[in-house]
Design a protein around this motif. Sequence first.
Motif, PDB file in Angstrom:
ATOM      1  N   ALA A  57      11.071  -6.157   7.180  1.00  0.00           N
ATOM      2  CA  ALA A  57      10.418  -7.014   8.516  1.00  0.00           C
ATOM      3  C   ALA A  57       9.756  -8.370   7.830  1.00  0.00           C
ATOM      4  N   GLY A  58       9.988  -9.384   8.708  1.00  0.00           N
ATOM      5  CA  GLY A  58       9.425 -10.767   8.446  1.00  0.00           C
ATOM      6  C   GLY A  58      10.596 -11.607   7.831  1.00  0.00           C
ATOM      7  N   GLU A  59      10.472 -12.442   6.720  1.00  0.00           N
ATOM      8  CA  GLU A  59      11.560 -13.469   6.471  1.00  0.00           C
ATOM      9  C   GLU A  59      12.131 -13.290   5.421  1.00  0.00           C
ATOM     10  N   LEU A  60      13.627 -13.378   5.114  1.00  0.00           N
ATOM     11  CA  LEU A  60      14.371 -13.247   4.017  1.00  0.00           C
ATOM     12  C   LEU A  60      14.711 -14.503   3.665  1.00  0.00           C
ATOM     13  N   ASP A  61      14.120 -15.255   2.518  1.00  0.00           N
ATOM     14  CA  ASP A  61      14.392 -16.605   1.992  1.00  0.00           C
ATOM     15  C   ASP A  61      14.233 -16.816   0.680  1.00  0.00           C
ATOM     16  N   MET A  62      14.458 -17.688  -0.042  1.00  0.00           N
ATOM     17  CA  MET A  62      14.162 -17.710  -1.686  1.00  0.00           C
ATOM     18  C   MET A  62      13.115 -17.263  -2.191  1.00  0.00           C
ATOM     19  N   ALA A  63      11.977 -17.476  -1.429  1.00  0.00           N
ATOM     20  CA  ALA A  63      10.516 -16.756  -1.759  1.00  0.00           C
ATOM     21  C   ALA A  63      10.488 -15.401  -1.514  1.00  0.00           C
ATOM     22  N   THR A  64      11.338 -14.872  -0.817  1.00  0.00           N
ATOM     23  CA  THR A  64      10.980 -13.216  -0.524  1.00  0.00           C
ATOM     24  C   THR A  64      12.155 -12.315  -0.958  1.00  0.00           C
ATOM     25  N   VAL A  65      13.365 -12.949  -1.252  1.00  0.00           N
ATOM     26  CA  VAL A  65      14.288 -12.051  -1.786  1.00  0.00           C
ATOM     27  C   VAL A  65      14.231 -11.236  -2.905  1.00  0.00           C
TER      28      VAL A  65
ATOM     29  N   MET B  17       0.972  -1.116  -0.042  1.00  0.00           N
ATOM     30  CA  MET B  17      -0.032   0.042  -0.121  1.00  0.00           C
ATOM     31  C   MET B  17       0.719   1.228   0.058  1.00  0.00           C
ATOM     32  N   PRO B  18       0.616   2.496  -0.815  1.00  0.00           N
ATOM     33  CA  PRO B  18       1.731   3.215  -1.116  1.00  0.00           C
ATOM     34  C   PRO B  18       1.383   4.229   0.134  1.00  0.00           C
ATOM     35  N   GLY B  19       2.411   5.191   0.575  1.00  0.00           N
ATOM     36  CA  GLY B  19       2.412   5.889   1.584  1.00  0.00           C
ATOM     37  C   GLY B  19       1.076   7.198   1.172  1.00  0.00           C
ATOM     38  N   ARG B  20       1.179   7.970   1.997  1.00  0.00           N
ATOM     39  CA  ARG B  20       0.235   9.260   1.763  1.00  0.00           C
ATOM     40  C   ARG B  20       0.706  10.220   0.734  1.00  0.00           C
ATOM     41  N   PRO B  21      -0.154  10.838  -0.095  1.00  0.00           N
ATOM     42  CA  PRO B  21       0.416  11.698  -1.078  1.00  0.00           C
ATOM     43  C   PRO B  21       1.244  12.846  -0.177  1.00  0.00           C
ATOM     44  N   GLY B  22       2.381  12.754  -0.981  1.00  0.00           N
ATOM     45  CA  GLY B  22       3.619  13.915  -0.524  1.00  0.00           C
ATOM     46  C   GLY B  22       4.287  13.251   0.617  1.00  0.00           C
ATOM     47  N   SER B  23       4.238  11.865   0.828  1.00  0.00           N
ATOM     48  CA  SER B  23       4.979  11.112   1.743  1.00  0.00           C
ATOM     49  C   SER B  23       6.072  10.647   1.372  1.00  0.00           C
ATOM     50  N   ASN B  24       7.180  10.583   1.968  1.00  0.00           N
ATOM     51  CA  ASN B  24       8.231   9.933   1.620  1.00  0.00           C
ATOM     52  C   ASN B  24       8.555   8.275   2.187  1.00  0.00           C
ATOM     53  N   TYR B  25       7.289   7.827   2.381  1.00  0.00           N
ATOM     54  CA  TYR B  25       7.414   6.554   2.890  1.00  0.00           C
ATOM     55  C   TYR B  25       6.088   5.681   2.171  1.00  0.00           C
ATOM     56  N   SER B  26       6.740   4.562   2.020  1.00  0.00           N
ATOM     57  CA  SER B  26       5.756   3.637   1.149  1.00  0.00           C
ATOM     58  C   SER B  26       5.890   2.048   1.808  1.00  0.00           C
ATOM     59  N   ARG B  27       5.043   0.979   1.728  1.00  0.00           N
ATOM     60  CA  ARG B  27       5.147  -0.170   2.127  1.00  0.00           C
ATOM     61  C   ARG B  27       4.712  -1.051   1.056  1.00  0.00           C
ATOM     62  N   THR B  28       5.442  -2.230   1.013  1.00  0.00           N
ATOM     63  CA  THR B  28       5.157  -3.133   0.162  1.00  0.00           C
ATOM     64  C   THR B  28       4.645  -4.330   0.849  1.00  0.00           C
ATOM     65  N   PRO B  29       3.398  -4.717   0.786  1.00  0.00           N
ATOM     66  CA  PRO B  29       2.941  -5.859   1.678  1.00  0.00           C
ATOM     67  C   PRO B  29       3.094  -7.234   0.986  1.00  0.00           C
ATOM     68  N   ASP B  30       3.730  -8.358   1.861  1.00  0.00           N
ATOM     69  CA  ASP B  30       4.048  -9.531   1.454  1.00  0.00           C
ATOM     70  C   ASP B  30       3.489 -10.428   2.742  1.00  0.00           C
ATOM     71  N   PRO B  31       2.710 -11.675   2.532  1.00  0.00           N
ATOM     72  CA  PRO B  31       2.680 -12.379   3.639  1.00  0.00           C
ATOM     73  C   PRO B  31       3.707 -12.775   4.607  1.00  0.00           C
ATOM     74  N   GLN B  32       4.973 -12.501   3.902  1.00  0.00           N
ATOM     75  CA  GLN B  32       5.995 -13.052   4.633  1.00  0.00           C
ATOM     76  C   GLN B  32       7.139 -12.189   4.814  1.00  0.00           C
ATOM     77  N   LEU B  33       7.048 -11.101   3.937  1.00  0.00           N
ATOM     78  CA  LEU B  33       7.691  -9.890   3.954  1.00  0.00           C
ATOM     79  C   LEU B  33       7.107  -8.598   3.993  1.00  0.00           C
TER      80      LEU B  33
END
Length: 122
Positions: free
Chosen positions: A33-41, A1-17
């Motif tokens: 945050a979460g798991e760093l493995d073959m599926a998420t890297v 989900m993107p950050g607020r308009p004009g914000s310098n912050y964004s997030r990329t959701p993933d069930p594991q990362l």
Amino acid sequence: MPGRPGSNYSRTPDPQLDLGVRKQGPVVVITVAGELDMATVPALAEEIAATLDRMSPLTLTLDLSEVCFFSAAGITALLDARTTVADRGAHLTLRNPSPIVHQIMRLGGVDEIFEIGDDPSE
């Protein structure tokens, strides 16, 4: 989900990362945050490339304090990130690796090749 308009912050959701991006002065920080493995890297690699394209930081910091699982694929991802960032003329630092990240990096013999700190400006 993107950050607020004009914000310098964004997030990329993933069930594991979950990846968050924010600008902190001259440094861009990607929070991992979460798991760093073959599926998420691949998601991390894509976010690093996109962040470098979008924000052109001189320093890119990966905040690894919330990583709860870290495999050999995570080591490879960090080594690849180091190369990618350097190829763009920027500097990569790692911030506050979680105990599992620190342990696996030490066992893999790569902890000495990264600049690691806990200062938010790194």
